[in-house]
Design an enzyme around this catalytic site. Structure first.
Site, mmCIF file in Angstrom:
data_model
loop_
_atom_site.group_PDB
_atom_site.id
_atom_site.type_symbol
_atom_site.label_atom_id
_atom_site.label_comp_id
_atom_site.label_asym_id
_atom_site.label_seq_id
_atom_site.Cartn_x
_atom_site.Cartn_y
_atom_site.Cartn_z
ATOM 1 N N LYS A 11 38.608 35.245 46.131
ATOM 2 C CA LYS A 11 38.131 36.517 46.676
ATOM 3 C C LYS A 11 37.155 36.333 47.834
ATOM 4 O O LYS A 11 36.624 35.236 48.043
ATOM 5 C CB LYS A 11 37.486 37.327 45.543
ATOM 6 C CG LYS A 11 38.488 37.747 44.475
ATOM 7 C CD LYS A 11 37.819 38.586 43.405
ATOM 8 C CE LYS A 11 38.816 39.070 42.377
ATOM 9 N NZ LYS A 11 38.170 39.955 41.373
ATOM 10 N N TYR A 51 45.993 46.813 44.003
ATOM 11 C CA TYR A 51 45.222 47.217 42.821
ATOM 12 C C TYR A 51 45.551 48.633 42.352
ATOM 13 O O TYR A 51 44.785 49.245 41.622
ATOM 14 C CB TYR A 51 43.720 47.082 43.106
ATOM 15 C CG TYR A 51 43.254 45.652 43.095
ATOM 16 C CD1 TYR A 51 43.171 44.948 41.896
ATOM 17 C CD2 TYR A 51 42.922 44.991 44.263
ATOM 18 C CE1 TYR A 51 42.757 43.627 41.871
ATOM 19 C CE2 TYR A 51 42.495 43.668 44.247
ATOM 20 C CZ TYR A 51 42.420 42.996 43.047
ATOM 21 O OH TYR A 51 42.009 41.683 43.018
ATOM 22 N N THR A 93 35.579 37.956 33.150
ATOM 23 C CA THR A 93 35.356 38.746 34.364
ATOM 24 C C THR A 93 33.868 38.799 34.711
ATOM 25 O O THR A 93 33.494 38.685 35.871
ATOM 26 C CB THR A 93 35.895 40.182 34.168
ATOM 27 O OG1 THR A 93 37.279 40.097 33.829
ATOM 28 C CG2 THR A 93 35.751 41.004 35.423
ATOM 29 N N ARG A 104 34.513 31.051 37.267
ATOM 30 C CA ARG A 104 33.578 32.175 37.440
ATOM 31 C C ARG A 104 32.154 31.806 37.038
ATOM 32 O O ARG A 104 31.198 32.276 37.668
ATOM 33 C CB ARG A 104 34.076 33.393 36.683
ATOM 34 C CG ARG A 104 35.284 34.036 37.389
ATOM 35 C CD ARG A 104 35.837 35.197 36.620
ATOM 36 N NE ARG A 104 36.852 35.913 37.373
ATOM 37 C CZ ARG A 104 37.796 36.643 36.811
ATOM 38 N NH1 ARG A 104 37.856 36.768 35.482
ATOM 39 N NH2 ARG A 104 38.687 37.270 37.559
ATOM 40 N N ASN A 114 33.461 38.302 41.600
ATOM 41 C CA ASN A 114 33.678 37.279 40.566
ATOM 42 C C ASN A 114 34.582 36.131 41.007
ATOM 43 O O ASN A 114 35.262 35.530 40.190
ATOM 44 C CB ASN A 114 34.149 37.930 39.259
ATOM 45 C CG ASN A 114 35.461 38.666 39.404
ATOM 46 O OD1 ASN A 114 36.158 38.529 40.405
ATOM 47 N ND2 ASN A 114 35.808 39.437 38.391
ATOM 48 N N HIS A 117 40.727 36.068 41.414
ATOM 49 C CA HIS A 117 41.616 36.959 40.667
ATOM 50 C C HIS A 117 42.622 36.072 39.953
ATOM 51 O O HIS A 117 43.062 35.063 40.507
ATOM 52 C CB HIS A 117 42.359 37.892 41.633
ATOM 53 C CG HIS A 117 43.548 38.572 41.023
ATOM 54 N ND1 HIS A 117 43.446 39.757 40.341
ATOM 55 C CD2 HIS A 117 44.856 38.209 40.968
ATOM 56 C CE1 HIS A 117 44.658 40.097 39.888
ATOM 57 N NE2 HIS A 117 45.521 39.175 40.264
#
Length: 140
Positions: A11, A51, A93, A104, A114, A117
């Site tokens: 991300k 999304y 998450t 993470r 975070n 994905h």
């Protein structure tokens, strides 16, 4: 090929913070083979489309804004039990709840930012891979 591939995106927060190489190293060390990969930037429209499943959720707008805020690395990964194994590798998450050593736990800064994905099912892995890559770009 169900069960053998998963889809991930590094991300914008992890890209901005210089973690691409370290995250890819963790992925390789966990036994995943990269079948396709690209460094790209999602438009707000494309992020919204990706999304769409979360469209009714209160965090949808924030998620779309974040995912279109900077470049990402999209990748299709292969391994037996790929989706489940990758979900274990990336961790919860919420990075505060992620097990030590997970991606993470090491690289995420918040629930929203975070780091990575990971597809949550075999069907979604296929759908998400096809969203980002033509079949001719995935080297199985």
């Amino acid at each position: 090929m169900a069960g053998k591939i998963t889809f991930t995106m590094i991300k914008p927060d992890a890209v901005k913070n210089g973690h691409i190489g370290a995250i890819l190293a963790d992925i390789n060390q966990a036994g995943f083979k990269i079948l396709a990969m690209k460094y790209t930037k999602l438009s707000a429209e494309k992020a919204g489309e990706f999304y769409e499943v979360h469209k009714e959720r209160p965090f949808y707008g924030e998620l779309v804004d974040f995912m279109s805020s900077g470049p990402i690395v999209a990748a299709v990964l292969e391994k037996e039990n790929a989706v489940e194994d990758f979900r274990k590798l990336i961790g919860a998450t919420n990075p505060a709840e992620a097990e030590e050593g997970t991606i993470r736990a090491k690289f995420a800064t918040s629930i929203g930012e975070n780091a990575v994905h990971g597809a949550d099912s075999d069907d979604n892995a296929e759908r998400e891979a096809s969203f980002h890559f033509a079949q001719t770009e995935i080297y199985r």
